[in-house]
Design a protein around this motif. Structure first.
Motif, PDB file in Angstrom:
ATOM      1  N   ILE A  20      21.008  10.677 -33.109  1.00  0.00           N
ATOM      2  CA  ILE A  20      20.480  12.009 -32.839  1.00  0.00           C
ATOM      3  C   ILE A  20      19.431  11.965 -31.733  1.00  0.00           C
ATOM      4  CG2 ILE A  20      19.158  13.919 -33.828  1.00  0.00           C
ATOM      5  CD1 ILE A  20      20.523  13.240 -36.538  1.00  0.00           C
ATOM      6  N   GLY A  21      18.602  10.928 -31.725  1.00  0.00           N
ATOM      7  CA  GLY A  21      17.556  10.830 -30.714  1.00  0.00           C
ATOM      8  C   GLY A  21      18.111  10.708 -29.310  1.00  0.00           C
ATOM      9  N   ALA A  22      19.100   9.832 -29.123  1.00  0.00           N
ATOM     10  CA  ALA A  22      19.705   9.669 -27.797  1.00  0.00           C
ATOM     11  C   ALA A  22      20.455  10.926 -27.384  1.00  0.00           C
ATOM     12  CB  ALA A  22      20.634   8.458 -27.799  1.00  0.00           C
ATOM     13  N   ALA A  23      21.166  11.544 -28.318  1.00  0.00           N
ATOM     14  CA  ALA A  23      21.865  12.796 -28.016  1.00  0.00           C
ATOM     15  C   ALA A  23      20.873  13.876 -27.607  1.00  0.00           C
ATOM     16  CB  ALA A  23      22.679  13.244 -29.225  1.00  0.00           C
ATOM     17  N   ASP A  43      15.757  -2.345 -24.713  1.00  0.00           N
ATOM     18  CA  ASP A  43      16.971  -2.418 -23.911  1.00  0.00           C
ATOM     19  C   ASP A  43      17.716  -1.086 -23.918  1.00  0.00           C
ATOM     20  OD1 ASP A  43      17.551  -2.779 -26.633  1.00  0.00           O
ATOM     21  OD2 ASP A  43      19.295  -4.046 -26.241  1.00  0.00           O
ATOM     22  N   ARG A  44      17.781  -0.452 -25.073  1.00  0.00           N
ATOM     23  CA  ARG A  44      18.475   0.832 -25.163  1.00  0.00           C
ATOM     24  C   ARG A  44      17.699   1.948 -24.485  1.00  0.00           C
ATOM     25  NH1 ARG A  44      21.659   1.407 -30.874  1.00  0.00           N
ATOM     26  NH2 ARG A  44      22.574  -0.682 -30.936  1.00  0.00           N
ATOM     27  N   LEU A  45      16.385   1.942 -24.649  1.00  0.00           N
ATOM     28  CA  LEU A  45      15.569   2.961 -23.985  1.00  0.00           C
ATOM     29  C   LEU A  45      15.698   2.855 -22.471  1.00  0.00           C
ATOM     30  CD1 LEU A  45      12.256   2.879 -26.051  1.00  0.00           C
ATOM     31  CD2 LEU A  45      13.907   4.749 -25.979  1.00  0.00           C
ATOM     32  N   VAL A  49      17.124   5.839 -20.119  1.00  0.00           N
ATOM     33  CA  VAL A  49      16.300   6.422 -19.062  1.00  0.00           C
ATOM     34  C   VAL A  49      16.987   6.246 -17.710  1.00  0.00           C
ATOM     35  CG1 VAL A  49      14.155   6.106 -17.755  1.00  0.00           C
ATOM     36  CG2 VAL A  49      14.079   6.339 -20.239  1.00  0.00           C
ATOM     37  N   GLY A  50      17.581   5.090 -17.481  1.00  0.00           N
ATOM     38  CA  GLY A  50      18.324   4.887 -16.243  1.00  0.00           C
ATOM     39  C   GLY A  50      19.476   5.860 -16.099  1.00  0.00           C
TER      40      GLY A  50
END
Length: 254
Positions: A20-23, A43-45, A49-50
């Protein structure tokens, strides 16, 4: 195409590295917000962001654990140092814990769930509210769960923590309404995420069972919860505060 539901706003999203956060990060940026992301997995953040910057969005991140007060403060400070203010916050970070009968639940499960889901929210709210008070108000959405409205078996600490999220939502909404800060909550039903994938993997048949209890008969996608959070955060809900919005396919209506 860029929309304008959150145009010109600065939005903080916790638990932003997946689900949910990434979406929400993708949707809020699409809707015109500059986003500040925080979670434990750098790594995911960094990848997210990229991705957002490649699409022309404004995005930064801070690695942190919301259960640590200094980390919650660091994320808010990043919003202030980068964009000069904080308009919106989606307090999404949370964990599920074990599905174990209450009398067999380990102390460490209770402690971990409550530290992340309740103390983590407390840490975020106090820093977010302080920043918003300095800049004329804002809007906050907390991520609860249908487990904050009803009981489900073998998840007592999780249920207690999500009821607490609703309590914090209502308390903060009442306390800061006259100072221009709205506070609402979403209560998702079963939603595809790492937490539910783990639960379903360890409990064969659970997803089918829950979906059978849901009038729409399916598991939600994270983008559907993100859309509800964006709407609640937006100025289109200017007279809405202290509300808990089930996004559950009708689950709690049974």
């Amino acid at each position: 195409m860029t929309n304008d539901l959150l145009l010109g706003k600065v939005a903080l999203i916790t638990g932003a590295s997946s689900g949910i956060g990434a979406a929400s990060a993708r949707l809020f940026a699409q809707e015109g917000a500059a986003v500040v992301l925080t979670a434990r997995r750098e790594d995911r953040l960094a990848a997210l962001v990229g991705e957002l910057r490649d699409k022309g969005a404004q995005a930064v991140y801070a690695v942190g654990d919301v259960s640590v007060a200094e980390d919650a403060a660091k994320a808010v400070d990043l919003a202030l140092s980068t964009y000069g203010r904080l308009d919106l916050a989606f307090n999404n970070a949370g964990i599920g814990g074990d599905r174990t009968p209450l009398h067999l639940m380990a102390d460490e499960v209770y402690d971990t769930v409550m530290d992340t889901n309740v103390r983590g929210l407390f840490n975020c709210l106090r820093h977010e509210i302080a920043a918003m008070l300095e800049h004329g108000g804002g809007s906050i959405v907390n991520n609860s769960s249908v487990a904050g409205l009803v009981a489900i078996p073998a998840a007592a600490p999780y249920i207690a923590s999500k009821h607490a999220v609703i309590g914090f939502t209502r308390a903060a909404a009442d306390e800061y309404a006259k100072q221009g800060i709205r506070v609402n909550a979403v209560a998702p039903g079963t939603t595809r995420s790492e937490i539910t994938t783990d639960w379903f993997g360890r409990n064969p048949g659970l997803e089918d069972h829950v979906n059978a209890l849901t009038p729409q008969g399916r598991t939600a996608e994270p983008e559907e919860i993100a859309a509800a959070a964006a709407w609640l955060l937006s100025d289109r809900c200017a007279f809405l505060t202290g509300t808990v919005l089930p996004v559950d396919g009708g689950f709690v209506n049974q």
